[in-house]
Write a protein that holds these residues in place. Sequence first.
Motif, PDB file in Angstrom:
ATOM      1  N   ALA A   1       0.858  -1.191   0.000  1.00  0.00           N
ATOM      2  CA  ALA A   1       0.000   0.000   0.000  1.00  0.00           C
ATOM      3  C   ALA A   1       0.893   1.239   0.000  1.00  0.00           C
ATOM      4  O   ALA A   1       2.030   1.191   0.495  1.00  0.00           O
TER       5      ALA A   1
ATOM      6  N   LEU B   1       1.029   4.093   1.697  1.00  0.00           N
ATOM      7  CA  LEU B   1       1.569   4.564   2.964  1.00  0.00           C
ATOM      8  C   LEU B   1       2.594   3.589   3.529  1.00  0.00           C
ATOM      9  O   LEU B   1       3.616   4.006   4.098  1.00  0.00           O
ATOM     10  N   THR B   2       2.339   2.305   3.368  1.00  0.00           N
ATOM     11  CA  THR B   2       3.286   1.297   3.853  1.00  0.00           C
ATOM     12  C   THR B   2       4.635   1.448   3.164  1.00  0.00           C
ATOM     13  O   THR B   2       5.693   1.470   3.816  1.00  0.00           O
TER      14      THR B   2
ATOM     15  N   VAL C   1       9.216  20.570   2.407  1.00  0.00           N
ATOM     16  CA  VAL C   1       8.368  20.515   1.217  1.00  0.00           C
ATOM     17  C   VAL C   1       9.059  19.748   0.101  1.00  0.00           C
ATOM     18  O   VAL C   1       8.414  19.006  -0.652  1.00  0.00           O
TER      19      VAL C   1
ATOM     20  N   GLU D   1      -4.248  12.598  -6.199  1.00  0.00           N
ATOM     21  CA  GLU D   1      -4.842  13.054  -4.954  1.00  0.00           C
ATOM     22  C   GLU D   1      -4.306  12.257  -3.767  1.00  0.00           C
ATOM     23  O   GLU D   1      -3.894  12.812  -2.744  1.00  0.00           O
ATOM     24  N   THR D   2      -4.317  10.940  -3.893  1.00  0.00           N
ATOM     25  CA  THR D   2      -3.808  10.088  -2.812  1.00  0.00           C
ATOM     26  C   THR D   2      -2.320  10.329  -2.591  1.00  0.00           C
ATOM     27  O   THR D   2      -1.859  10.414  -1.443  1.00  0.00           O
TER      28      THR D   2
ATOM     29  N   GLU E   1      -0.594  12.988  -3.048  1.00  0.00           N
ATOM     30  CA  GLU E   1      -0.403  14.253  -2.343  1.00  0.00           C
ATOM     31  C   GLU E   1      -0.653  14.094  -0.847  1.00  0.00           C
ATOM     32  O   GLU E   1       0.141  14.522  -0.012  1.00  0.00           O
ATOM     33  N   LEU E   2      -1.758  13.469  -0.508  1.00  0.00           N
ATOM     34  CA  LEU E   2      -2.109  13.332   0.905  1.00  0.00           C
ATOM     35  C   LEU E   2      -1.150  12.416   1.650  1.00  0.00           C
ATOM     36  O   LEU E   2      -0.722  12.730   2.766  1.00  0.00           O
ATOM     37  N   VAL E   3      -0.823  11.289   1.052  1.00  0.00           N
ATOM     38  CA  VAL E   3       0.113  10.361   1.699  1.00  0.00           C
ATOM     39  C   VAL E   3       1.468  11.039   1.895  1.00  0.00           C
ATOM     40  O   VAL E   3       2.104  10.882   2.948  1.00  0.00           O
TER      41      VAL E   3
ATOM     42  N   GLN F   1       2.105  14.228   2.286  1.00  0.00           N
ATOM     43  CA  GLN F   1       2.020  15.197   3.381  1.00  0.00           C
ATOM     44  C   GLN F   1       1.956  14.484   4.728  1.00  0.00           C
ATOM     45  O   GLN F   1       2.583  14.903   5.710  1.00  0.00           O
ATOM     46  N   LEU F   2       1.191  13.417   4.771  1.00  0.00           N
ATOM     47  CA  LEU F   2       1.079  12.634   5.996  1.00  0.00           C
ATOM     48  C   LEU F   2       2.439  12.073   6.398  1.00  0.00           C
ATOM     49  O   LEU F   2       2.854  12.153   7.557  1.00  0.00           O
TER      50      LEU F   2
ATOM     51  N   VAL G   1       4.722  14.627   7.890  1.00  0.00           N
ATOM     52  CA  VAL G   1       4.380  14.865   9.292  1.00  0.00           C
ATOM     53  C   VAL G   1       5.024  13.795  10.167  1.00  0.00           C
ATOM     54  O   VAL G   1       5.642  14.096  11.201  1.00  0.00           O
TER      55      VAL G   1
END
Lengths: 200, 200
Positions: free
Chosen positions: B90, B92-93, B135, B153-154, B156-158, B160-161, B164
């Motif tokens: 996945a 994020l993994t 960044v 979209e995914t 970008e979010l992953v 940024q996550l 963090v």
Amino acid sequence: MTQWDITCYPRPMARWDPGAEERLKRAALELYLEHGYDNVTVTQIAERAGLTRRSYFRYFPDKREVLFGGSERLPPALAEAILAADPDAAPLTAVLDALARVGAQLVEHVDGAAERRAVIDASPELQERERTKAVAITEAIRDALKQRRVSAETAELVAQLATVVFQNAFRHWIEGKGHTSFDSCVHTVTDELRATLTGT
Amino acid sequence: MTQWDITCYPRPMARWDPGAEERLKRAALELYLEHGYDNVTVTQIAERAGLTRRSYFRYFPDKREVLFGGSERLPPALAEAILAADPDAAPLTAVLDALARVGAQLVEHVDGAAERRAVIDASPELQERERTKAVAITEAIRDALKQRRVSAETAELVAQLATVVFQNAFRHWIEGKGHTSFDSCVHTVTDELRATLTGT
DNA sequence: CCAGTGATGACACAGTGTGTCGTGAGTGCA
DNA sequence: TGCACTCACGACACACTGTGTCATCACTGG
């Protein structure tokens, strides 16, 4: 042929023209759009606004800040909304609700949002400053959560997470200008975020 | 009594002293620590390094960058690690694994990390620059994910996550210097993040 | 009519970042 | 040995940012 003897203000107003700050903002936005941030000097901005360079720095601390007027009101507004939320609500829930509520009314009186975005996107220096504004939001959220007795560690992470949501929701809202509510943008981003984290 | 005739380098080295860049880095860190970023001039840094102000700007584009040398290697390293991950993993993994792996070896040859952190924490201007480096990490992760056929979209979010997670893990690692592995810091932060998101 | 207030202009100055040219040490070749 | 060549560096000039200081001038309140 000066441009500041048109309007006549009532009593408590200034001795010179009171619109100086607004004139500076408009002049800066125009010039940055026309020639690019790097190719514009503070002197040019001031002169277009009918002032001197020295007076510019009495209104704004540097060349960048003129584009971010009003952004200092967002962090306290968010903090207030978070503190006003249901005391029993989970941290993230309280923050996201506040985000949707404050963001909805923020989105109303934002003029020149597209122009400002274009200028900022073209200048790394302005992007750095914009990130500072985002951090101010993060810090306000974190401190508000701490006041709600959330642990420092959780408060920090939730605040950073919420800022990610806010930024992406705002971007979505600008891209689909008017066709979607800010509230739904927040929910969309949150759901996508939750999906990527739980699906792992 | 000059300080650059001590070491003698082999063939392909420079004509003057090749350690100029390193001397500038050390001089800057020392001076920033002693007097604070705002109270130090580029001229002072250059003179302590045995160079002139003009030569400083031949090595670094501005007064801030001298503190961030080497940071340009992190984004491509992360991208490579992400692309080398299991194709079926996945998003994020894959990213978190890469983060733990690259971060672990990053953490090895970082000298003066605590000093740099102290200097940056005391200067808003340096914090702005540091965010730019963050960044760059986010963008590298996003682009690597896109190459893995993850939706824009995914991705970008992953990204940024993950950034963090990276930042907080690195902060944890510095605070508990040596007593915890970078890998475990990443896992701790990730778990906390997942808890706040799923518990809502 | 006059002293006080406050925004502004004028001026000076330290510092950043850049363009340009000269210099001198090391290099490669005859 | 001699001679061009290269290139890091120094020297100098310049535009611009940001700040301190003082003078000015309109407006206010008495």
